[in-house]
Design an enzyme around this catalytic site. Structure first.
Site, PDB file in Angstrom:
ATOM      1  N   ARG A 203     -10.426 -11.406   1.518  1.00 39.82           N
ATOM      2  CA  ARG A 203     -11.228 -12.490   0.942  1.00 39.82           C
ATOM      3  C   ARG A 203     -10.475 -13.816   0.973  1.00 39.82           C
ATOM      4  NH1 ARG A 203     -11.558  -9.022  -4.521  1.00 39.82           N
ATOM      5  NH2 ARG A 203     -11.166  -7.401  -2.961  1.00 39.82           N
TER       6      ARG A 203
ATOM      7  N   LYS B 271       0.839  -1.195   0.000  1.00 42.00           N
ATOM      8  CA  LYS B 271       0.000   0.000   0.000  1.00 42.00           C
ATOM      9  C   LYS B 271       0.874   1.245   0.000  1.00 42.00           C
ATOM     10  CE  LYS B 271      -4.015  -1.834   2.462  1.00 42.00           C
ATOM     11  NZ  LYS B 271      -4.990  -1.602   1.383  1.00 42.00           N
TER      12      LYS B 271
HETATM   13  N1  BES Z   1      -8.239  -3.722   4.145  1.00 46.36           N
HETATM   14  C1  BES Z   1      -8.329  -3.316   2.802  1.00 46.36           C
HETATM   15  C2  BES Z   1      -9.584  -2.522   2.503  1.00 46.36           C
HETATM   16  C3  BES Z   1      -9.617  -1.108   2.998  1.00 46.36           C
HETATM   17  C4  BES Z   1      -8.916  -0.121   2.360  1.00 46.36           C
HETATM   18  C5  BES Z   1     -10.414  -0.765   4.055  1.00 46.36           C
HETATM   19  C6  BES Z   1      -8.993   1.183   2.799  1.00 46.36           C
HETATM   20  C7  BES Z   1     -10.518   0.530   4.483  1.00 46.36           C
HETATM   21  C8  BES Z   1      -9.797   1.514   3.855  1.00 46.36           C
HETATM   22  C9  BES Z   1      -8.325  -4.512   1.880  1.00 46.36           C
HETATM   23  O1  BES Z   1      -7.553  -5.580   2.305  1.00 46.36           O
HETATM   24  C10 BES Z   1      -7.748  -4.059   0.586  1.00 46.36           C
HETATM   25  O2  BES Z   1      -6.614  -3.682   0.582  1.00 46.36           O
HETATM   26  N2  BES Z   1      -8.553  -4.075  -0.468  1.00 46.36           N
HETATM   27  C11 BES Z   1      -8.111  -3.629  -1.737  1.00 46.36           C
HETATM   28  C12 BES Z   1      -8.653  -4.570  -2.774  1.00 46.36           C
HETATM   29  C13 BES Z   1      -8.113  -4.323  -4.147  1.00 46.36           C
HETATM   30  C14 BES Z   1      -6.653  -4.683  -4.180  1.00 46.36           C
HETATM   31  C15 BES Z   1      -8.890  -5.151  -5.121  1.00 46.36           C
HETATM   32  C16 BES Z   1      -8.660  -2.216  -1.942  1.00 46.36           C
HETATM   33  O3  BES Z   1      -9.785  -1.960  -1.551  1.00 46.36           O
HETATM   34  O4  BES Z   1      -7.921  -1.396  -2.439  1.00 46.36           O
HETATM   35 MN    MN Z   2      -5.548  -5.365   1.688  1.00 43.28          MN
END
Ligand code: BES
Ligand code: MN
Ligand code: ZN
Length: 501
Positions: free
Chosen positions: A355, A281
């Site tokens: 997931r 991230k």
């Molecule tokens: N934990 C995150 C989702 C999230 C992001 C929650 C920001 C709250 C704030 C999750 O694991 C994630 O990183 N999801 C990705 C999925 C994508 C790579 C398809 C996302 O939402 O960017």
């Molecule tokens: Mn994630």
């Protein structure tokens, strides 16, 4: 801060032993209800303050009156309620929040709060009292565990009294007790959420859950790496692998219902820190990924609440807990892993890890022959884009289950909005190399995440709550919210046929 509550039977007198009386005033020409009674006792003071504009017309505005002649109370807090015909549950909640904010920075010690006597569309007295209790506790929550010195800010509030008719006192007392139980569950979830990732590790979560089970006579089982491996949870383990923290599969069983009755299973995403893994991230705001276990926290907090209420229902909590970290042995984009169900998954983005751990927990849930399974997860940033921080995203193919959850949502003032789960979206999860891909492209990211989960939830009625936008607040008041503990608790209460009303 601890606050004691009392429900007092109405004596048609305002000379209670309080030092703060709280009453609400609508934006309308005539004062009504208690406000009118008090106005008469104060010789028309409220009428004059309304006319002069000192009592604001906007809902949530507050005005302190000190040492008023006519009633024997040190201070009166006048709360503006806005227009009477717009006074719904949402307004009532807003009004309660600003009321308690005003009270907590005042010198009030013993409060007599008349707000629950107001009529609110779709909320009966019990629900109004319960919400008042929960909102007070919500506003007075502080996370100070990690501070070496306590802030000096001191709240002197000791007790709150709700004055009700004799006929209502039993129900009102129960409403207070249930409100406190719910608040305790929310605090439990908030504390776990707010703890930093270096403290709230998977094993910390497991310990907290085990302690919870001890305190409230539930069964607890924590499976470690080897047992998870024996279960063939290849997807879950692939996420956990690059972390030095061992993964934990936490299973709690609350048996309040008939022996052998099918349980409701709650599954909570327990990523104690989500760095994104190799699909790292960006740095800004990454600290907030300590909140990626808020689904787990909510599920545990809900068990805390229903245990205190002694809910007559069987409920199982399953929490897959691990960190998502980069490392030499981490999942790489393109890797293919095999889930417990046997489906192979192409990990196109290692940041779509929620997931990957939930799918194995969903398969594990089958062994409980559940009446329903609800998973709760801070699953997608896309859900935050779609719904902001007001509604949690709700997904379900089962119409009846969706309706039950939406009803619980509105009853508990814990908003949720149903989003689609149509088969058309499944197309986006096609993989050239495995049974399914773990991401579905840029479009409808929250929906495709839910679609992914749905492939593992075919054996029972299932719903998914994406709480990425609602589990915590950002900015100056950054902190866990304890949502959706109110929704889940209310859902389970309804299932148990137990009504506050
Ligand atoms: N934990 C995150 C989702 C999230 C992001 C929650 C920001 C709250 C704030 C999750 O694991 C994630 O990183 N999801 C990705 C999925 C994508 C790579 C398809 C996302 O939402 O960017
Ligand atoms: Mn994630
Ligand atoms: Zn995550």
């Amino acid at each position: 801060m601890t606050v004691s509550f009392k429900v007092q039977i109405r004596r048609h007198s305002f000379f209670t032993s309080c030092d703060c009386l709280i009453l609400g005033v609508f934006d309308q020409p005539e004062l009504t209800g208690i406000a009118a009674d008090i106005d008469a006792m104060l010789g028309g003071k409220l009428t004059r303050l309304k006319a002069s504009g000192d009592i604001d017309v906007n809902a949530g505005k507050t005005l302190w009156l000190h040492e008023v002649d006519g009633i024997d109370v040190a201070r009166v807090l006048v709360v503006s309620l806005g227009k009477a015909d717009e006074f719904n549950a949402r307004r009532y909640k807003e009004v309660l929040r600003s009321t308690w904010r005003a009270v907590s920075c005042s010198r009030a010690v013993k409060v007599d709060c008349r707000l629950p006597l107001l009529s609110v569309r779709n909320l009966d007295l019990s629900e109004r009292i319960r919400l008042a209790v929960v909102e007070l506790r919500y506003e007075s929550y502080r996370f100070v565990q990690m501070k070496s010195k306590l802030d000096l800010e001191q709240c002197v509030l000791e007790s709150v009294v709700f004055d009700v008719d004799a006929d209502d006192s039993g129900n009102a007392q129960t409403a207070v007790q249930h409100g406190l139980a719910l608040a305790n569950g929310m605090d439990f979830a908030r504390d776990l959420g707010n703890l930093p990732g270096n403290v709230c590790t998977p094993s910390y979560l497991a310990q907290a859950a085990t302690q919870l089970a001890k305190d409230w006579t539930m069964k607890a089982e924590v499976l470690g790496h080897e047992e998870i491996e024996a279960l063939k949870m290849g997807s879950f383990l692939s996420v956990a692998r690059a972390s030095t923290e061992a993964p934990q599969l936490i299973v709690l069983q609350y048996e309040g219902g008939k022996t052998g009755a099918a349980p409701v299973v709650l599954i909570g995403k327990g990523i104690t820190f989500d760095s994104g893994g190799i699909s790292l991230k960006p740095g800004a705001g990454m600290d907030e990924m300590k909140y990626d276990m808020c689904g787990a926290a909510a599920v545990l907090g809900t068990l805390r609440a229903i245990a205190e209420i002694r809910l007559p229902l069987n409920v199982v909590a399953i929490v897959p807990a691990c960190e998502n970290m980069p490392g030499g042995n981490a999942n790489k984009p393109g890797d293919i892993v095999t889930s417990m169900k046997g489906l192979t998954i192409e990990v196109l983005n290692t940041d779509a890890e929620g997931r990957l751990i939930l799918c194995d927990a969903l398969t594990y849930a089958e062994r409980f022959k559940p009446a329903a399974v609800i998973d709760v997860a801070t699953l997608t940033g896309a859900c935050v884009i779609a719904l902001g921080d007001h509604h949690s995203g709700l997904y379900a193919k089962d119409e009846a289950l969706a309706a039950e959850l939406l009803q619980a949502s509105s009853q508990s003032s814990d908003a949720a909005w149903r989003l689609p789960l149509d088969d058309e979206y499944q197309e986006q999860l096609k993989s050239n190399f495995a049974d399914v891909a773990n991401i579905g492209g840029r479009k409808a990211g929250s929906v495709t995440a839910a679609c992914f989960l749905s492939r593992f939830a075919e054996e029972y009625p299932w719903a998914h709550l994406d709480i990425a936008g609602t589990a915590w607040t950002e900015g100056a008041s950054k902190g866990a919210t304890g949502r959706p503990v109110p929704l889940l608790t209310r859902f389970l209460e309804n299932r148990a046929g137990m009504h506050c009303v």
